[in-house]
Motif scaffolding. Structure first.
Motif, mmCIF file in Angstrom:
data_model
loop_
_atom_site.group_PDB
_atom_site.id
_atom_site.type_symbol
_atom_site.label_atom_id
_atom_site.label_comp_id
_atom_site.label_asym_id
_atom_site.label_seq_id
_atom_site.Cartn_x
_atom_site.Cartn_y
_atom_site.Cartn_z
ATOM 1 N N GLN A 33 4.555 34.929 39.953
ATOM 2 C CA GLN A 33 5.954 34.594 39.707
ATOM 3 C C GLN A 33 6.070 33.384 38.793
ATOM 4 N N LYS A 34 5.246 32.355 39.057
ATOM 5 C CA LYS A 34 5.270 31.165 38.211
ATOM 6 C C LYS A 34 4.768 31.465 36.806
ATOM 7 N N GLY A 35 3.827 32.410 36.716
ATOM 8 C CA GLY A 35 3.275 32.761 35.412
ATOM 9 C C GLY A 35 4.107 33.760 34.640
ATOM 10 N N GLY A 36 5.201 34.229 35.232
ATOM 11 C CA GLY A 36 6.079 35.177 34.540
ATOM 12 C C GLY A 36 5.481 36.561 34.389
ATOM 13 N N ALA A 37 4.726 37.010 35.403
ATOM 14 C CA ALA A 37 4.129 38.347 35.346
ATOM 15 C C ALA A 37 5.211 39.413 35.481
ATOM 16 N N ALA A 38 4.817 40.641 35.190
ATOM 17 C CA ALA A 38 5.750 41.761 35.244
ATOM 18 C C ALA A 38 6.280 41.954 36.660
ATOM 19 N N ALA A 39 7.549 42.351 36.763
ATOM 20 C CA ALA A 39 8.184 42.525 38.069
ATOM 21 C C ALA A 39 7.495 43.626 38.870
ATOM 22 N N GLU A 40 7.011 44.651 38.184
ATOM 23 C CA GLU A 40 6.346 45.753 38.883
ATOM 24 C C GLU A 40 5.060 45.288 39.560
ATOM 25 N N LEU A 41 4.311 44.421 38.888
ATOM 26 C CA LEU A 41 3.076 43.890 39.466
ATOM 27 C C LEU A 41 3.385 43.012 40.674
ATOM 28 N N ARG A 42 4.407 42.172 40.556
ATOM 29 C CA ARG A 42 4.791 41.321 41.688
ATOM 30 C C ARG A 42 5.263 42.161 42.866
ATOM 31 N N LYS A 43 5.954 43.242 42.583
ATOM 32 C CA LYS A 43 6.423 44.122 43.652
ATOM 33 C C LYS A 43 5.253 44.783 44.363
ATOM 34 N N THR A 44 4.238 45.191 43.597
ATOM 35 C CA THR A 44 3.051 45.813 44.191
ATOM 36 C C THR A 44 2.317 44.845 45.105
ATOM 37 N N VAL A 45 2.158 43.600 44.644
ATOM 38 C CA VAL A 45 1.495 42.581 45.462
ATOM 39 C C VAL A 45 2.301 42.306 46.727
ATOM 40 N N GLY A 46 3.639 42.253 46.600
ATOM 41 C CA GLY A 46 4.490 42.025 47.759
ATOM 42 C C GLY A 46 4.394 43.154 48.775
ATOM 43 N N GLN A 47 4.331 44.391 48.287
ATOM 44 C CA GLN A 47 4.188 45.528 49.199
ATOM 45 C C GLN A 47 2.834 45.503 49.896
ATOM 46 N N LEU A 48 1.786 45.129 49.160
ATOM 47 C CA LEU A 48 0.458 45.029 49.762
ATOM 48 C C LEU A 48 0.438 43.964 50.853
ATOM 49 N N GLU A 49 1.099 42.842 50.597
ATOM 50 C CA GLU A 49 1.180 41.781 51.604
ATOM 51 C C GLU A 49 1.911 42.266 52.850
ATOM 52 N N ALA A 50 3.000 43.016 52.662
ATOM 53 C CA ALA A 50 3.769 43.533 53.802
ATOM 54 C C ALA A 50 2.941 44.521 54.618
ATOM 55 N N HIS A 51 2.174 45.375 53.944
ATOM 56 C CA HIS A 51 1.324 46.337 54.658
ATOM 57 C C HIS A 51 0.241 45.619 55.465
ATOM 58 N N MET A 52 -0.328 44.577 54.882
ATOM 59 C CA MET A 52 -1.361 43.825 55.603
ATOM 60 C C MET A 52 -0.773 43.103 56.813
ATOM 61 N N SER A 53 0.440 42.585 56.658
ATOM 62 C CA SER A 53 1.099 41.928 57.782
ATOM 63 C C SER A 53 1.337 42.913 58.923
ATOM 64 N N LEU A 54 1.750 44.124 58.587
ATOM 65 C CA LEU A 54 1.988 45.145 59.609
ATOM 66 C C LEU A 54 0.680 45.577 60.271
ATOM 67 N N THR A 55 -0.386 45.657 59.478
ATOM 68 C CA THR A 55 -1.698 46.018 60.036
ATOM 69 C C THR A 55 -2.190 44.947 60.991
ATOM 70 N N ARG A 56 -1.970 43.690 60.639
ATOM 71 C CA ARG A 56 -2.361 42.596 61.535
ATOM 72 C C ARG A 56 -1.613 42.674 62.852
ATOM 73 N N LYS A 57 -0.335 42.989 62.793
ATOM 74 C CA LYS A 57 0.443 43.112 64.016
ATOM 75 C C LYS A 57 -0.096 44.245 64.891
ATOM 76 N N LEU A 58 -0.555 45.303 64.267
ATOM 77 C CA LEU A 58 -1.146 46.402 65.026
ATOM 78 C C LEU A 58 -2.437 45.959 65.701
ATOM 79 N N LEU A 59 -3.276 45.221 64.971
ATOM 80 C CA LEU A 59 -4.539 44.757 65.542
ATOM 81 C C LEU A 59 -4.338 43.720 66.645
ATOM 82 N N ARG A 60 -3.164 43.065 66.648
ATOM 83 C CA ARG A 60 -2.908 42.048 67.660
ATOM 84 C C ARG A 60 -2.243 42.607 68.913
ATOM 85 N N LEU A 61 -2.046 43.919 68.966
ATOM 86 C CA LEU A 61 -1.474 44.509 70.169
ATOM 87 C C LEU A 61 -2.392 44.243 71.362
#
Length: 258
Positions: A33-61
């Motif tokens: 974001q600070k480097g002015g990367a493409a919005a599509e790339l930032r969106k992909t990274v954000g989705q990957l972060e959200a998926h990992m967060s959900l996976t962690r919640k599953l492992l913490r059950l």
């Protein structure tokens, strides 16, 4: 219950690795974001972060069970300060994991119309209180070790210098007293700093735990709006604490006990 705790501990390594990857994505997203990367790339990274967060919640059950078992063990400690801080800390961790499980159920659609923001804030409050207690425990153990080291040094050099205190007790003008007090205070601070470094250097488990908790505490402080630090700083702190946790799992002797 013991078999469940053993099974649950085996998934902790995976959870820590995914946690490190999640906060690496957080830091990467901020950098992009600070480097002015493409919005599509930032969106992909954000989705990957959200998926990992959900996976962690599953492992913490079920982690609440392990936290309750740890609280049951801590309540029998002989040291009253450790008994209090560790027991309440584990109980708060149990509540944090329970809220996190409810949040996971809401994110996956198992619980419809769940107020995810309210449950997220609630879980971070329990997490923050647990970290404050963990840091209190670290500072308490550090204080005890520094006292032991100071007594050991006093026995090795019983003829400690008392000249500064003698000078302060002698009659003199306020100007002379202030001139003497400043060097004495400076020397005392240098001794305390040297003592602190010596104790931490000779006790790697305490140093690791202190660093990990110090990094972690900025995450709930930012999420709760108590002390906003920004996405990049949170990502860096989360990544650092995750790496420290992984190191303690690889080398169990670095884990602070009890």
């Amino acid at each position: 219950m013991d078999s469940w705790v053993r099974f649950n501990s085996q998934s902790q390594a995976k959870e820590k690795i995914i946690r490190a990857a999640q906060y690496a994505c957080t830091l990467l997203g901020y950098t992009l974001q600070k480097g002015g990367a493409a919005a599509e790339l930032r969106k992909t990274v954000g989705q990957l972060e959200a998926h990992m967060s959900l996976t962690r919640k599953l492992l913490r059950l079920g982690n609440s069970v392990e936290a309750l078992e740890a609280a049951k063990r801590a309540i029998h400690l002989s040291d009253s300060v450790l008994r209090l801080t560790l027991t309440i800390s584990h109980l708060n961790r149990a509540m944090y994991f329970a809220c996190d499980n409810v949040l996971w159920a809401g994110k996956t659609g198992l619980i419809s119309k769940l107020d995810q923001k309210k449950w997220s804030q609630r879980s971070f409050r329990y997490y923050l209180f647990a970290l404050i207690l963990n840091l209190t425990r670290d500072v308490y153990e550090l204080h005890l070790l520094m006292e032991c080291e100071a007594r050991y040094r006093a026995t090795k050099s019983p003829l400690s210098t008392t000249q500064p205190s003698d000078e302060l007790s002698s009659p003199s003008s306020p100007a002379n007293t202030a001139a003497v007090a400043l060097p004495v205070m400076s020397a005392w601070m240098r001794r305390q700093l040297h003592l602190l470094v010596t104790v931490l250097y000779s006790n790697p488990p305490l140093l690791m735990d202190l660093l990990k908790n110090s990094c972690d505490i900025f995450i709930p402080l930012d999420r709760l709006g108590i002390y906003p630090t920004g996405t990049g700083f949170v990502g860096a702190c989360g990544l650092a604490s995750s790496v420290l946790s992984i190191i303690t799992m690889i080398h169990p002797w670095l884990k602070l006990k009890p």
